[in-house]
Design an enzyme around this catalytic site. Structure first.
Site, PDB file in Angstrom:
ATOM      1  N   ASP A 335       0.932  -1.255  -0.100  1.00 31.49           N
ATOM      2  CA  ASP A 335      -0.159   0.177   0.062  1.00 31.49           C
ATOM      3  C   ASP A 335       0.853   1.418  -0.009  1.00 31.49           C
ATOM      4  O   ASP A 335       1.818   1.311   0.729  1.00 31.49           O
ATOM      5  CB  ASP A 335      -1.120  -0.080   1.202  1.00 31.49           C
ATOM      6  CG  ASP A 335      -1.682   1.111   1.251  1.00 31.49           C
ATOM      7  OD1 ASP A 335      -2.458   1.456   0.267  1.00 31.49           O
ATOM      8  OD2 ASP A 335      -1.549   2.161   2.294  1.00 31.49           O
ATOM      9  N   ASP A 577      -1.483  -0.083   6.427  1.00 31.23           N
ATOM     10  CA  ASP A 577      -1.627   0.514   7.864  1.00 31.23           C
ATOM     11  C   ASP A 577      -2.799   0.992   7.918  1.00 31.23           C
ATOM     12  O   ASP A 577      -3.266   1.651   9.275  1.00 31.23           O
ATOM     13  CB  ASP A 577      -0.308   1.671   8.130  1.00 31.23           C
ATOM     14  CG  ASP A 577      -0.533   2.713   7.009  1.00 31.23           C
ATOM     15  OD1 ASP A 577      -1.134   2.703   6.064  1.00 31.23           O
ATOM     16  OD2 ASP A 577      -0.003   3.783   7.413  1.00 31.23           O
TER      17      ASP A 577
END
Length: 821
Positions: A335, A577
């Site tokens: 990501d 996250d």
């Protein structure tokens, strides 16, 4: 939509809310909310009420289990199947033979002690890191919100929720502001559930959008969280090819050992009319080396030491085989936000559109920043760039937090002059129609790696269906993301290791590609908008293999992308996250979360990088490769011993001769050719790529090595039986056979120790020197009953061992060519 007033500072001004007790097993049904709960004040418990509940034991005092307890560690290391077998044999030997024939029992005691100490050290590391990584829920008491430890929550506490927060105890929603909760970890349903006041929430779920607060109704071991904690103990193992392979090997070893041992017992005690005690000793000497007891121990020690090593680098390994799993990964899905870039952003420019007044746009952004008490990184950058000024703040009449599924947030204001306005802030390609000319301007900014948000004025109500349709573009907010300084080196490491890297982000694909390009990602120019991804899993897998950067990816798509890659046989790691990464983290073979990420991501990840450094991942990969490569090496040593022990026993039974060895001989051989060197080899550096098919890779070398060792040893024994006669003949025959077996086993060790370094050469040489000392020191000769008689037979034993070593070299090379490295 729940209308909630906010004061001028942007803080929520909640109305009265009421708790109710719920059954922990109640169904979570958002369609049929529970009856409104009885009234209570919204400032939470008072200090006196908290103290009263603590005194009654109504505290969430479930201990954090980051590892097994000390008692469980001792029990797991002591009470094993092989320790039981060896323990019984040890007791027998203590009664019927000299102490030197019982040395194998002391070795087991030492090995078990080492295993306990190493796992206890790993437990201490895990426990300390678990405390560091523990979630700190925000609880409102006496009207003041403060972060406390999960274990300090009491019954009736008012726990605040925001995007990414995990529900840590069971409760009832007291306040809800567009609150959406993902219950997929409980129900398997991926779609978020909208929660309103009075709805139940269960621990294990987490917030994906909006905010609110809930009243704790079940704490401690009554909460569903306690059950989840037991099921998801940190030592509950994910699939480990090493562990399952070793279990398979041990199962077959047990099957071979039982009939062979029975035949050996009958042969030595019944068929041969020898001294009873010596027959027992030689029988035990044949059974003990069949058991590769040290293999399981060394695997556990290698894993445990890996955990300790990574712990020193602020990497929390929540499941031991995750170290192994990441070493086997061939695709890493990253990501962008929080992984390649740091959490913070900076506003570099604001471009008014359609003749909008720049000062007015600035005022809108300043007030928009105060509309969300839990801003994401983009909104925080706007808050930092446009702090509150001296002019009167607008009144926030409604707010819509950012949702990764929606791709925008919103706020409704009553401006200083009494005018009402509704604003949206989010992805331009979502808020603008496909042919809008502004998209060309945005595309140019994206190509520079900049992130662009569109501020648009909506006509209808904020919560109206299709609120974004027809919104008037007002300004572009250009953000620059902060690149992680170590991300480029980490991407280069994965490229060197032939691990494919896929950047998957909710941002614009071109912008993400530009960021990846700045970091040197190979193939960063191959970008794809996830909205154009095919729905068919096979076609999606093809698109994923052909491209490196994907933008506008929804949370569900991330999950689908992981599944598509897995369907092609890839071992996939997912890092992230944010809440939008949780579903993909959960489904990936290995989930890696940043320590500063949401509690939800930390809960489902196998590895948590507490220092938030993506650069720690190569250390995890290297540690996994060290464990896999070294355990494969030492497993070959252990199983070679098992194979030659079983074959020697079979040959003894078939030829009806005395078993050539006493336990002391095989204790000496095992210590010098397996035990000591295996310990050092298992903990040595190793950068070999992890290979699949552990059992096949080990047995293809162990079986021929064991057969050659057994054949050479038995041949020496038979020649010695014809050469020696009279008193002391059996001891001389045993000494000659021991010499051959030691030399052949040393050659196996020398092959496994390759490629040579100075310490590996020194290790092999030291083991040879140890055996030589035993042969030349008189009291050691007597202690181990080893004395070479004459010159012809010992040199014959050496000659047979040399021939066996040449054959070993040929077979190992042939196996390597025939079956691969």
């Amino acid at each position: 939509m729940t209308q909630r007033a906010l004061d001028s500072s942007g803080e929520q001004t909640p109305g009265p809310s009421r708790p109710t007790m719920i059954d922990a097993g109640a169904e979570l049904d958002p369609v049929h909310p529970m009856e409104p709960p009885p009234a209570r004040r919204s400032d939470g418990l008072s200090t006196a009420e908290v103290a009263e509940r603590v005194a009654r034991g109504e505290v969430n005092d479930v201990p954090v289990r980051s590892s097994r307890s000390v008692a469980e560690i001792v029990r797991a290391n002591v009470f094993t199947r092989f320790n039981l077998i060896i323990g019984v044999l040890w007791v027998i030997m203590l009664f019927v033979a000299p102490i030197q024939d019982s040395l194998f029992g002391f070795v087991i005691v030492a090995n078990t002690g080492i295993g306990i100490v190493q796992e206890w050290r790993a437990k201490k590391t895990l426990d300390s890191l678990a405390v560091i990584g523990e979630a700190k829920p925000t609880v409102r008491r006496d009207g003041v919100a403060a972060e406390i430890s999960t274990s300090e929550i009491v019954l009736g506490d008012l726990v605040e929720l925001g995007p990414g927060d995990k529900v840590v105890v069971d409760g009832t929603v007291s306040e809800a502001d567009n609150l959406e909760i993902d219950e997929s970890l409980l129900t398997g349903e991926a779609d978020p559930v909208i929660k309103r006041a009075g709805d139940p929430v269960m621990s294990g779920s987490f917030v994906v959008a909006g905010g609110g607060a809930f009243t704790a109704t079940k704490v401690g071991r009554e909460a569903y969280a306690a059950q989840l904690a037991e099921e998801a103990s940190r030592f509950t193992l994910v699939h480990s090819e090493l562990r399952s392979g070793i279990s398979t090997i041990l199962k077959y070893v047990t099957w071979m050992m039982v009939p062979t041992a029975i035949g050996l017992i009958i042969s030595q005690l019944v068929v041969k009319d020898n001294n009873f005690k010596e027959s027992v000793a030689r029988t035990v000497g044949g059974i003990v080396p069949m058991i590769p007891e040290g293999l399981v121990l060394l695997t556990s020690v290698a894993f445990a030491i890996g955990v300790v090593r990574l712990g020193r680098k602020q990497c929390l390994v929540q499941e031991l085989p995750a170290i192994e799993g990441l070493a086997r990964v061939d695709v890493v899905c990253l990501d962008k936000t929080g992984t390649l870039t740091e959490g913070g952003m900076d506003v570099t420019e604001v471009r008014p559109l359609n003749g909008s007044d720049e000062a007015y746009v600035t005022r809108v952004l300043r007030n928009f920043g105060s509309s969300d008490p839990r801003p994401n990184a983009s909104l925080q950058a706007i808050i930092d760039a446009y702090p509150e000024g001296d002019e009167p703040a607008w009144t926030v009449t409604d707010a819509m937090p950012f949702s990764s599924a929606r791709k925008y947030s919103g706020a409704a204001f009553t401006e200083a002059g009494g005018t009402d306005s509704v604003w949206l802030l989010g992805a331009p390609d979502v808020l603008l129609s496909e042919g809008d000319a502004t998209l060309t301007e945005i595309e140019q900014l994206n190509e520079q790696g900049l992130r662009v948000l569109l501020l648009a004025r909506a006509e209808g109500e904020l919560d109206a269906p299709g609120a974004a349709a027809g919104a008037a573009p007002t300004a572009l907010v250009v953000l620059e993301q902060r690149l992680r300084p170590d991300a480029g080196d980490t991407l280069a490491y994965f490229a060197d290791q032939n691990v494919a890297t896929k950047v998957i982000s909710g941002d614009n694909a071109v912008s993400v590609g530009a960021v990846a390009g700045k970091l040197g990602l190979a193939g960063a120019e191959h970008t794809l908008d996830a909205r154009r991804l095919p729905g068919d899993p096979d076609e999606m897998a093809t698109a994923l293999e052909e491209n490196a950067v994907f933008g506008r990816v929804t949370p569900q798509q991330k999950r689908d992308m992981v599944a598509a890659l897995q369907s092609r046989g890839h071992t996939v790691a997912m890092t992230g996250d944010g809440v939008n990464d949780v579903l993909a983290l959960k489904d990936a073979d290995i989930g890696v979360s940043m320590g500063s990420g949401s509690e939800a991501t930390r809960a489902v990840a196998q590895i948590v990088l507490l220092n938030n450094s993506f650069a720690t991942l190569p250390s995890v990969v290297a540690e996994g490769r060290r464990v896999i490569g070294n355990i494969t090496r030492v497993a070959t040593l252990f199983l070679t011993k098992t194979v030659y022990s079983v074959l020697l026993a079979i040959l003894v039974v078939c030829t009806q001769v005395e078993y050539p060895f006493l336990p002391r001989h095989l204790t000496l051989l095992s210590t010098l050719t397996i035990g000591v060197p295996a310990f050092f080899l298992a903990l040595a550096p190793n950068k070999e790529r992890a290979q699949p098919h552990f059992v096949r890779r080990v047995m293809r070398y162990a079986i021929p090595s064991g057969v050659i060792a057994a054949a050479a040893t038995f041949a020496t024994y038979l020649v010695a039986r014809h050469y020696y006669s009279g008193e002391g003949a059996l001891e001389a025959e045993t000494s000659a056979a021991t010499l051959t077996l030691f030399l052949v086993s040393m050659w196996v060790l020398a092959i496994i120790a390759r490629p040579y370094t100075w310490w590996r050469v020194g290790l092999v040489a030291a083991m040879g020197l140890g055996f030589l000392i035993v042969l030349v020191v008189p009291w050691l000769q007597d202690f181990f009953a080893l004395k070479l008689v004459g010159a012809p037979m010992p040199w014959t034993a050496v000659g047979i061992a040399v021939a066996a070593a040449v054959l070993l070299e040929f077979v190992w090379r042939w196996v390597g060519r025939r079956f691969g490295a």
